[in-house]
Write an enzyme that holds these catalytic residues in place. Structure first.
Site, PDB file in Angstrom:
ATOM      1  N   TYR A  43       0.829  -1.204   0.000  1.00  0.00           N
ATOM      2  CA  TYR A  43       0.000   0.000   0.000  1.00  0.00           C
ATOM      3  C   TYR A  43       0.868   1.261   0.000  1.00  0.00           C
ATOM      4  CZ  TYR A  43      -3.016   3.749   1.656  1.00  0.00           C
ATOM      5  OH  TYR A  43      -3.681   4.940   1.772  1.00  0.00           O
ATOM      6  N   GLY A  50      -5.874   5.383   0.092  1.00  0.00           N
ATOM      7  CA  GLY A  50      -7.236   5.353   0.585  1.00  0.00           C
ATOM      8  C   GLY A  50      -8.082   4.375  -0.202  1.00  0.00           C
ATOM      9  N   ASN A 185       1.445  10.857   6.647  1.00  0.00           N
ATOM     10  CA  ASN A 185       0.548   9.892   7.282  1.00  0.00           C
ATOM     11  C   ASN A 185       0.875   9.761   8.768  1.00  0.00           C
ATOM     12  OD1 ASN A 185      -0.090   6.362   7.090  1.00  0.00           O
ATOM     13  ND2 ASN A 185      -1.580   7.999   7.117  1.00  0.00           N
TER      14      ASN A 185
END
Length: 504
Positions: A43, A50, A185
């Site tokens: 990811y 998202g 993040n």
């Protein structure tokens, strides 16, 4: 990283350092991810972000992917955060990256460190975070500056980041594997705000202890409200700690009265009514019990903030020890959100206590020893501190409104990928406003305490600790008889109280 160390960097101007061992671990984590990510689906490295994670990104666009997360998420709105909160947020981000679980190149750590120590503050708008995936939008504004774009506050002037970096001999951050996502993040903005909030909230608590002692000196209270045997028999360490601190600050006071000398001796059998109150009002007498849970709340918040500061709070987590990459939700800001809600409730209670103590000082029919509103002029012609109470009361009322818990206000978004969020940054910002309000109330309170001291002419009988505050307040807000504007004095005392705790 110790919270005390961060406070020295934020409030005492010390430089922040990252040791060689930490950088070595960052290098090891980066090299592992570089090897591990080949021909795997991870990811944010070769997928979208998202709800777009279901789309694989072609290898030729992987560098663009990292720049895109930064640029596309730089969408904050509202006033920019003050420099101290931005600096704290960058330090919090360094705390995360220093855990060596992000897979970033060491140049990110080194560049962030340069920003912190050189006083280069990225433009971060107040609004934009829902608190999970952490502070995506606001951290993107930091990342935008790290790649040499956007604007920064440098030496008190807003300038293009590229100009400032060139002037300082700094190069923009490069994209190696996942630098874009790793910087944007996580919970670092809410944590940074919480760090600053914690510092000022702890200052307010100390000022509240001073005010408790000073109030009881003005009222000539019996001193057993803070007695050790009384407070030790209630099994809460916060109450015991607050009573102990009150006893320390009260040392040397000539204003407090010993109950055993006044009421426990013989000679009161025929007395029908005592002129001096046998027990003081709750806002004076119950201060260990009121401040105790606040003390415990702040102690727990400090522990949680320090743990978050030293946590890897991005996603995914890169672990060279187990040779794996773990996908999860360490970016979720619930810990900070809940603590900041609790801190703002605690600080509101401090403001409420100060406001009630103010009412005691201003209300002659309650205190029975002071002129109305501490008015040393002509009653009816002059007004003393009457209007100051309006400000203190209205500001306290705003604190009460803002104390509604924000932690429970989750709203799903991001195509319902983020179906429950923390709103942690909003919680921290609301807490900041409550703290600012409380300092305004406390400034008015300390001016009133000094004026009451002059009304009774007891300055020379105060404890040395409260006398020091009396002297400093009077330096900024002299004794008054004629009516005078107070707004400048309130501001001056507020700034002094924020930056000077002189009873430690």
């Amino acid at each position: 990283m110790q919270l005390a160390t961060v406070e020295e960097v934020l409030f005492k101007g010390k430089d922040l350092t990252v040791d060689a061992d930490t950088l070595k671990k960052v290098d090891e984590c980066y090299r592992f991810l570089e090897r591990f990510s080949t021909e795997k689906v991870i990811y944010g490295i070769n997928t979208g972000f998202g709800p777009m994670a279901q789309w694989r990104v072609d290898d030729r666009y992987l560098e663009d992917l990292q720049y895109n997360i930064i640029r596309s998420h730089s969408t904050g709105a509202g006033q920019p955060l003050d420099d101290i909160y931005v600096k704290a947020a960058m330090i919090a981000r360094l705390g995360t990256l220093a855990q060596a679980r992000s897979g970033i190149h060491r140049e990110v750590v080194e560049l962030l460190l340069e920003f912190v120590n050189r006083g280069i503050y990225p433009f971060i708008p107040e609004h934009g975070s829902v608190g999970a995936s952490g502070d995506l939008v606001q951290l993107a504004h930091i990342a935008l500056c790290l790649i040499g774009e956007g604007k920064v506050h440098y030496n008190g002037v807003w300038r293009a980041t590229s100009e400032v970096m060139e002037e300082c001999g700094l190069k923009p951050m490069s994209i190696h594997v996942r630098e874009g996502l790793s910087v944007t993040n996580g919970t670092s903005v809410m944590t940074g705000i919480a760090i600053v909030n914690q510092h000022y909230a702890e200052g307010l608590l100390e000022l509240s202890v001073v005010a408790a002692v000073w109030m009881n000196e003005i009222a000539s209270s019996y001193d057993d409200w803070m007695a050790e045997p009384l407070n030790e028999c209630r099994r809460h360490y916060g109450q015991q700690k607050m009573a102990q601190e009150m006893r320390r600050l009260a040392e040397g006071s000539q204003c407090l009265v010993k109950r055993e000398h006044e009421l426990y001796d013989e000679g009161h059998a025929e007395t029908k009514k005592f002129e001096h109150k046998v027990q003081a009002y709750y806002s004076l007498r119950c201060t260990p019990q009121i401040l105790g849970p606040i003390c415990e709340t702040l102690d727990n918040a400090r522990r949680v903030i320090e743990e978050e500061l030293n946590s890897a709070c991005d996603n995914p987590i890169v672990d060279p020890d187990t040779q794996n990459v773990y996908h999860g939700g360490n970016f979720h800001g619930d810990y900070i959100s809940l603590e900041e809600d609790k801190v703002k409730i605690a600080v509101t209670r401090l403001a409420m206590t100060a406001e009630r103590q103010l009412n005691y000082l201003f209300h002659d029919r309650i205190n029975e020893i002071l002129p109305p509103f501490l008015n040393l002029g002509t009653l009816g012609l002059n007004y003393g501190m009457q209007a100051c109470q309006f400000t203190a009361t209205s500001t306290t009322a705003e604190c009460q409104t803002l104390s509604m818990p924000n932690y429970v206000h989750s709203i799903p978004n991001n195509n319902d990928n983020q179906d429950i969020v923390s709103m942690g940054t909003n919680s921290a910002l609301l807490c900041r406003q409550v703290i600012n309000n409380a300092y305004q109330v406390m400034a008015i309170h300390f001016i009133a305490l000094a004026q009451a001291t002059d009304c009774l002419q007891i300055a020379d009988r105060l404890a040395p600790a409260t006398r020091r505050y009396y002297d400093e307040v009077r330096r900024l807000a002299p004794k008054f008889v004629a009516d005078t504007p107070f707004y400048e004095e309130i501001q001056a005392v507020e700034q002094y109280l924020r930056n000077n705790i002189i009873t430690k």
